[in-house]
Design a protein around this motif. Structure first.
Motif, PDB file in Angstrom:
ATOM      1  N   ASP A  43       0.831  -1.201   0.000  1.00  0.00           N
ATOM      2  CA  ASP A  43       0.000   0.000   0.000  1.00  0.00           C
ATOM      3  C   ASP A  43       0.867   1.253   0.000  1.00  0.00           C
ATOM      4  OD1 ASP A  43      -2.565   1.487   0.360  1.00  0.00           O
ATOM      5  OD2 ASP A  43      -1.599   2.010   2.273  1.00  0.00           O
ATOM      6  N   ALA A  44       1.911   1.268   0.813  1.00  0.00           N
ATOM      7  CA  ALA A  44       2.810   2.426   0.861  1.00  0.00           C
ATOM      8  C   ALA A  44       3.521   2.620  -0.477  1.00  0.00           C
ATOM      9  CB  ALA A  44       3.824   2.257   1.988  1.00  0.00           C
ATOM     10  N   MET A  45       3.993   1.535  -1.070  1.00  0.00           N
ATOM     11  CA  MET A  45       4.700   1.662  -2.350  1.00  0.00           C
ATOM     12  C   MET A  45       3.783   2.190  -3.450  1.00  0.00           C
ATOM     13  SD  MET A  45       7.532  -1.353  -2.558  1.00  0.00           S
ATOM     14  CE  MET A  45       6.436  -2.720  -2.279  1.00  0.00           C
ATOM     15  N   VAL A  46       2.528   1.767  -3.445  1.00  0.00           N
ATOM     16  CA  VAL A  46       1.577   2.286  -4.438  1.00  0.00           C
ATOM     17  C   VAL A  46       1.435   3.794  -4.265  1.00  0.00           C
ATOM     18  CG1 VAL A  46      -0.871   2.307  -5.095  1.00  0.00           C
ATOM     19  CG2 VAL A  46       0.330   0.138  -4.793  1.00  0.00           C
ATOM     20  N   ARG A  47       1.286   4.252  -3.028  1.00  0.00           N
ATOM     21  CA  ARG A  47       1.173   5.695  -2.773  1.00  0.00           C
ATOM     22  C   ARG A  47       2.454   6.417  -3.157  1.00  0.00           C
ATOM     23  NH1 ARG A  47       1.205   6.380   2.381  1.00  0.00           N
ATOM     24  NH2 ARG A  47       1.020   4.236   3.066  1.00  0.00           N
ATOM     25  N   TRP A  48       3.602   5.859  -2.779  1.00  0.00           N
ATOM     26  CA  TRP A  48       4.889   6.517  -3.039  1.00  0.00           C
ATOM     27  C   TRP A  48       5.189   6.637  -4.521  1.00  0.00           C
ATOM     28  CZ3 TRP A  48       7.973   3.249   1.026  1.00  0.00           C
ATOM     29  CH2 TRP A  48       7.628   3.681   2.311  1.00  0.00           C
ATOM     30  N   TYR A  49       4.875   5.606  -5.288  1.00  0.00           N
ATOM     31  CA  TYR A  49       5.201   5.636  -6.702  1.00  0.00           C
ATOM     32  C   TYR A  49       4.145   6.343  -7.538  1.00  0.00           C
ATOM     33  CZ  TYR A  49       9.295   2.899  -5.785  1.00  0.00           C
ATOM     34  OH  TYR A  49      10.511   2.489  -5.303  1.00  0.00           O
ATOM     35  N   ALA A  50       3.025   6.708  -6.927  1.00  0.00           N
ATOM     36  CA  ALA A  50       1.991   7.443  -7.648  1.00  0.00           C
ATOM     37  C   ALA A  50       2.450   8.863  -7.959  1.00  0.00           C
ATOM     38  CB  ALA A  50       0.688   7.465  -6.851  1.00  0.00           C
ATOM     39  N   GLN A  51       3.319   9.394  -7.132  1.00  0.00           N
ATOM     40  CA  GLN A  51       3.840  10.747  -7.359  1.00  0.00           C
ATOM     41  C   GLN A  51       5.211  10.875  -6.714  1.00  0.00           C
ATOM     42  OE1 GLN A  51       1.133  13.485  -5.636  1.00  0.00           O
ATOM     43  NE2 GLN A  51       1.393  12.752  -3.559  1.00  0.00           N
ATOM     44  N   PRO A  52       6.060  11.736  -7.271  1.00  0.00           N
ATOM     45  CA  PRO A  52       7.382  11.909  -6.665  1.00  0.00           C
ATOM     46  C   PRO A  52       7.237  12.575  -5.298  1.00  0.00           C
ATOM     47  CG  PRO A  52       7.078  13.414  -8.523  1.00  0.00           C
ATOM     48  CD  PRO A  52       5.870  12.534  -8.459  1.00  0.00           C
ATOM     49  N   PRO A  53       8.227  12.378  -4.420  1.00  0.00           N
ATOM     50  CA  PRO A  53       8.138  13.004  -3.096  1.00  0.00           C
ATOM     51  C   PRO A  53       8.198  14.525  -3.207  1.00  0.00           C
ATOM     52  CG  PRO A  53      10.307  12.040  -3.419  1.00  0.00           C
ATOM     53  CD  PRO A  53       9.463  11.647  -4.602  1.00  0.00           C
ATOM     54  N   ALA A  54       7.587  15.193  -2.235  1.00  0.00           N
ATOM     55  CA  ALA A  54       7.629  16.656  -2.215  1.00  0.00           C
ATOM     56  C   ALA A  54       9.077  17.125  -2.194  1.00  0.00           C
ATOM     57  CB  ALA A  54       6.867  17.186  -1.010  1.00  0.00           C
ATOM     58  N   GLU A  55       9.884  16.442  -1.446  1.00  0.00           N
ATOM     59  CA  GLU A  55      11.327  16.689  -1.441  1.00  0.00           C
ATOM     60  C   GLU A  55      11.993  15.334  -1.368  1.00  0.00           C
ATOM     61  OE1 GLU A  55      11.842  15.072   2.298  1.00  0.00           O
ATOM     62  OE2 GLU A  55      10.077  16.042   1.534  1.00  0.00           O
ATOM     63  N   ASP A  56      12.907  15.092  -2.268  1.00  0.00           N
ATOM     64  CA  ASP A  56      13.597  13.803  -2.319  1.00  0.00           C
ATOM     65  C   ASP A  56      14.924  13.958  -1.591  1.00  0.00           C
ATOM     66  OD1 ASP A  56      14.658  11.339  -2.844  1.00  0.00           O
ATOM     67  OD2 ASP A  56      14.685  11.555  -5.011  1.00  0.00           O
ATOM     68  N   ALA A  57      15.008  13.381  -0.408  1.00  0.00           N
ATOM     69  CA  ALA A  57      16.232  13.486   0.379  1.00  0.00           C
ATOM     70  C   ALA A  57      17.293  12.509  -0.114  1.00  0.00           C
ATOM     71  CB  ALA A  57      15.920  13.239   1.855  1.00  0.00           C
ATOM     72  N   GLY A  58      16.890  11.548  -0.925  1.00  0.00           N
ATOM     73  CA  GLY A  58      17.843  10.664  -1.567  1.00  0.00           C
ATOM     74  C   GLY A  58      18.094   9.354  -0.848  1.00  0.00           C
ATOM     75  N   LEU A  59      18.886   8.550  -1.522  1.00  0.00           N
ATOM     76  CA  LEU A  59      19.185   7.205  -1.053  1.00  0.00           C
ATOM     77  C   LEU A  59      19.970   7.220   0.255  1.00  0.00           C
ATOM     78  CD1 LEU A  59      19.053   4.167  -1.540  1.00  0.00           C
ATOM     79  CD2 LEU A  59      21.064   4.384  -3.017  1.00  0.00           C
ATOM     80  N   GLU A  60      20.877   8.156   0.410  1.00  0.00           N
ATOM     81  CA  GLU A  60      21.685   8.184   1.631  1.00  0.00           C
ATOM     82  C   GLU A  60      20.820   8.382   2.869  1.00  0.00           C
ATOM     83  OE1 GLU A  60      25.991   9.559   3.189  1.00  0.00           O
ATOM     84  OE2 GLU A  60      25.171  10.599   1.459  1.00  0.00           O
ATOM     85  N   VAL A  61      19.838   9.260   2.788  1.00  0.00           N
ATOM     86  CA  VAL A  61      18.930   9.484   3.915  1.00  0.00           C
ATOM     87  C   VAL A  61      18.115   8.218   4.179  1.00  0.00           C
ATOM     88  CG1 VAL A  61      16.855  10.761   4.636  1.00  0.00           C
ATOM     89  CG2 VAL A  61      18.817  11.977   3.689  1.00  0.00           C
ATOM     90  N   ALA A  62      17.650   7.564   3.113  1.00  0.00           N
ATOM     91  CA  ALA A  62      16.886   6.326   3.283  1.00  0.00           C
ATOM     92  C   ALA A  62      17.734   5.262   3.970  1.00  0.00           C
ATOM     93  CB  ALA A  62      16.393   5.818   1.930  1.00  0.00           C
ATOM     94  N   LEU A  63      18.990   5.136   3.584  1.00  0.00           N
ATOM     95  CA  LEU A  63      19.862   4.140   4.210  1.00  0.00           C
ATOM     96  C   LEU A  63      20.156   4.485   5.670  1.00  0.00           C
ATOM     97  CD1 LEU A  63      22.316   3.391   1.280  1.00  0.00           C
ATOM     98  CD2 LEU A  63      20.373   2.020   2.060  1.00  0.00           C
ATOM     99  N   ASP A  64      20.294   5.771   5.987  1.00  0.00           N
ATOM    100  CA  ASP A  64      20.475   6.179   7.384  1.00  0.00           C
ATOM    101  C   ASP A  64      19.270   5.775   8.222  1.00  0.00           C
ATOM    102  OD1 ASP A  64      22.962   7.314   6.923  1.00  0.00           O
ATOM    103  OD2 ASP A  64      22.176   9.353   6.708  1.00  0.00           O
ATOM    104  N   HIS A  65      18.074   6.037   7.700  1.00  0.00           N
ATOM    105  CA  HIS A  65      16.846   5.651   8.409  1.00  0.00           C
ATOM    106  C   HIS A  65      16.790   4.130   8.585  1.00  0.00           C
ATOM    107  CE1 HIS A  65      14.835   9.497   8.677  1.00  0.00           C
ATOM    108  NE2 HIS A  65      15.020   9.714   7.386  1.00  0.00           N
ATOM    109  N   ALA A  66      17.111   3.415   7.530  1.00  0.00           N
ATOM    110  CA  ALA A  66      17.053   1.946   7.584  1.00  0.00           C
ATOM    111  C   ALA A  66      18.037   1.402   8.602  1.00  0.00           C
ATOM    112  CB  ALA A  66      17.333   1.357   6.207  1.00  0.00           C
ATOM    113  N   ALA A  67      19.235   1.952   8.645  1.00  0.00           N
ATOM    114  CA  ALA A  67      20.248   1.476   9.593  1.00  0.00           C
ATOM    115  C   ALA A  67      19.786   1.672  11.032  1.00  0.00           C
ATOM    116  CB  ALA A  67      21.573   2.184   9.345  1.00  0.00           C
ATOM    117  N   ARG A  68      19.040   2.737  11.280  1.00  0.00           N
ATOM    118  CA  ARG A  68      18.520   2.971  12.639  1.00  0.00           C
ATOM    119  C   ARG A  68      17.324   2.078  12.953  1.00  0.00           C
ATOM    120  NH1 ARG A  68      19.694   8.340  11.256  1.00  0.00           N
ATOM    121  NH2 ARG A  68      17.539   8.792  10.745  1.00  0.00           N
TER     122      ARG A  68
END
Length: 181
Positions: A43-68
């Protein structure tokens, strides 16, 4: 499709499933198990891929969140375009792989990896432009921008303890399952 295959493979294996996007505003999908956990991620992926993020912080931010978010030993499946993977320092991948099983799925399109040797029309800022991919210099720049990052990731990430695979948008989904097992 790649995210759906990864989510259902995790549910099949009895893993808890979470998801996040490289955004500072959108919260991650908290870990859940079984079909319910997979469906929340889908469900989240459908919402996320329906439109680009308001601000794309990028892969590095995503990996930081994932590591935590992830516990040591967790499986981390990263769906990314090759250019964003290439932009990260190689050391970053090695550090992640020390604590997690990291699988990077490089999402590619056939036109990126094997473009026709012809003039391709594009639209930029409402104006039509053409790239002549029959010209050797233009084809070489295309290769450097699209194929180069794929080749670099496939060559360098395994040495950092990361499993990596290029997935073409025209590949059958069942071909991806062995990567996630």
């Amino acid at each position: 499709r790649a995210g759906a295959v990864a989510a259902w493979a995790a549910a099949r294996d009895g893993d808890r499933i979470a998801a996040l996007r490289g955004s500072l505003r959108e919260p991650p999908v908290n870990p859940g198990s079984g079909p319910r956990g997979a469906l929340r991620v889908l469900d989240a992926m459908v919402r996320w891929y329906a439109q680009p993020p308001a601000e794309d912080a990028g892969l590095e931010v995503a990996l930081d969140h994932a590591a935590r978010l992830l516990r040591p030993g967790s499986r981390m499946v990263v769906l990314a375009e090759p250019g964003s993977v290439a932009a990260l320092p190689q050391r970053r991948w090695a550090v992640l792989a020390q604590h997690h099983e990291v699988i990077v799925l490089l999402l590619t399109d056939p036109i990126e990896t094997a473009p026709p040797a012809a003039a391709l029309p594009f639209s930029r800022d409402g104006q039509r432009i053409e790239l002549d991919l029959g010209a050797p210099a233009q084809r070489q720049r295309w290769h450097a921008n699209f194929v180069g990052p794929i080749e670099a990731a496939l060559e360098k990430l395994p040495a950092r303890g990361v499993r990596v695979q290029a997935l073409s948008t025209d590949a059958a989904s069942e071909a991806w399952l062995p990567l996630l097992g």
